[in-house]
Design a protein around this motif. Structure first.
Motif, PDB file in Angstrom:
ATOM      1  N   GLY A  34     104.756  42.086  43.238  1.00 19.52           N
ATOM      2  CA  GLY A  34     105.319  43.253  43.792  1.00 19.52           C
ATOM      3  C   GLY A  34     104.671  44.675  43.824  1.00 19.52           C
ATOM      4  N   SER A  36     102.336  47.948  44.120  1.00 18.61           N
ATOM      5  CA  SER A  36     101.439  48.204  45.064  1.00 18.61           C
ATOM      6  C   SER A  36     100.086  48.406  44.977  1.00 18.61           C
ATOM      7  N   THR A 117     102.041  45.447  48.801  1.00 26.77           N
ATOM      8  CA  THR A 117     102.309  44.696  47.589  1.00 26.77           C
ATOM      9  C   THR A 117     101.650  43.451  47.525  1.00 26.77           C
TER      10      THR A 117
END
Length: 261
Positions: A34, A36, A117
């Motif tokens: 998750g 970035s 992500t």
């Protein structure tokens, strides 16, 4: 392989950048699923960032230490080394710096790329896929939920696997099958087969071969829109013949394959 139109060339370039990133030892940053790409590249800066392009000796020393620990863990041997294990050379590090600068520049100038992500990092997935001597793979998700799968190239334990496949000793190798199992697993784990999303599968060198194999053989191959192989090996004539006999849709799968050299 198939011809590339300008749109696919752009997507192929994006895939190439993501394949560059996976060689920069994301696992050293403890990147969580998750996170970035903007944050990942910032975290990688502690090993590779050099505003003037010159080597920072402190960062190089950190890189060498981590690289050596990996070599011992993964069994990367080097008869020429005093330690008996492969060490991170200055030339290797300079190449990493160059790759880092390319990727950092891309992230700074491409909002779509920066906001992607990471997920499904094989090195964080327990005993089933956490074997960095072989499989190294992860996914990147864009703002629309579309998925790009990235397979890294030949790991320390895969050279024999390469030979087995290329000379036709077997039609499908253990590492090819593990790559497909990884793909099938993440599809079911994340319910990709129940979502209206696009999946692109990519890989460099050995990873490109894994991507091609998975595109042709996975039970979820119909979910794959494109396969981009960067300098990936092909298959033996025996393997191709076996795939043709196995699947009625073999030729349809071939239409998804694109090669970059």
């Amino acid at each position: 392989m198939n011809e590339l139109n300008p749109e696919l060339q752009e997507q192929g370039l994006e895939g190439r950048l993501l394949n560059t990133l996976i060689y920069l030892n994301i696992e050293w940053t403890d990147a969580r699923d998750g996170m970035s790409l903007r944050n990942i590249i910032n975290n990688l800066g502690k090993f590779y960032d050099s505003p003037d392009g010159a080597i920072c000796e402190e960062k190089y020393a950190m890189y060498k230490e981590l690289y050596f620990k990996d070599s011992m863990k993964l069994g990367r041997r080097d008869k020429k080394s005093e330690t008996g294990f492969k060490e991170g050379s200055r030339e290797d590090y300079e190449n990493r710096l160059r790759q880092y600068r390319i990727f950092k520049n891309a992230v700074e100038n491409n909002k779509r790329l920066a906001n992607m992500t990471i997920g499904n990092q094989s090195w964080n997935m327990g005993d089933k896929f956490n074997d960095r001597k072989g499989l190294n793979a992860c996914t990147f998700e864009d703002e629309n939920g579309n998925i790009i799968v990235v397979y890294r190239g030949t790991a320390s334990g895969e050279w024999g696997d390469n030979s087995e496949g290329l000379i036709g000793l077997v039609n499908e190798t253990q590492q090819q099958k593990q790559a497909m199992e990884y793909f099938d697993y993440i599809v079911e784990k994340n319910n990709y087969h129940k979502k209206n999303i696009e999946i692109t599968i990519t890989g460099h060198s050995k990873g490109g071969n894994k991507a091609q194999y998975t595109t042709v053989n996975s039970k979820y191959r119909d979910l794959i829109k494109y396969c981009f192989s960067y300098d990936g090996q092909g298959f033996s004539p025996e393997a191709i013949e076996a795939f043709e006999k196995r699947f009625d849709d073999y030729n349809e799968s071939l239409k998804k394959l694109y090669s970059f050299n």
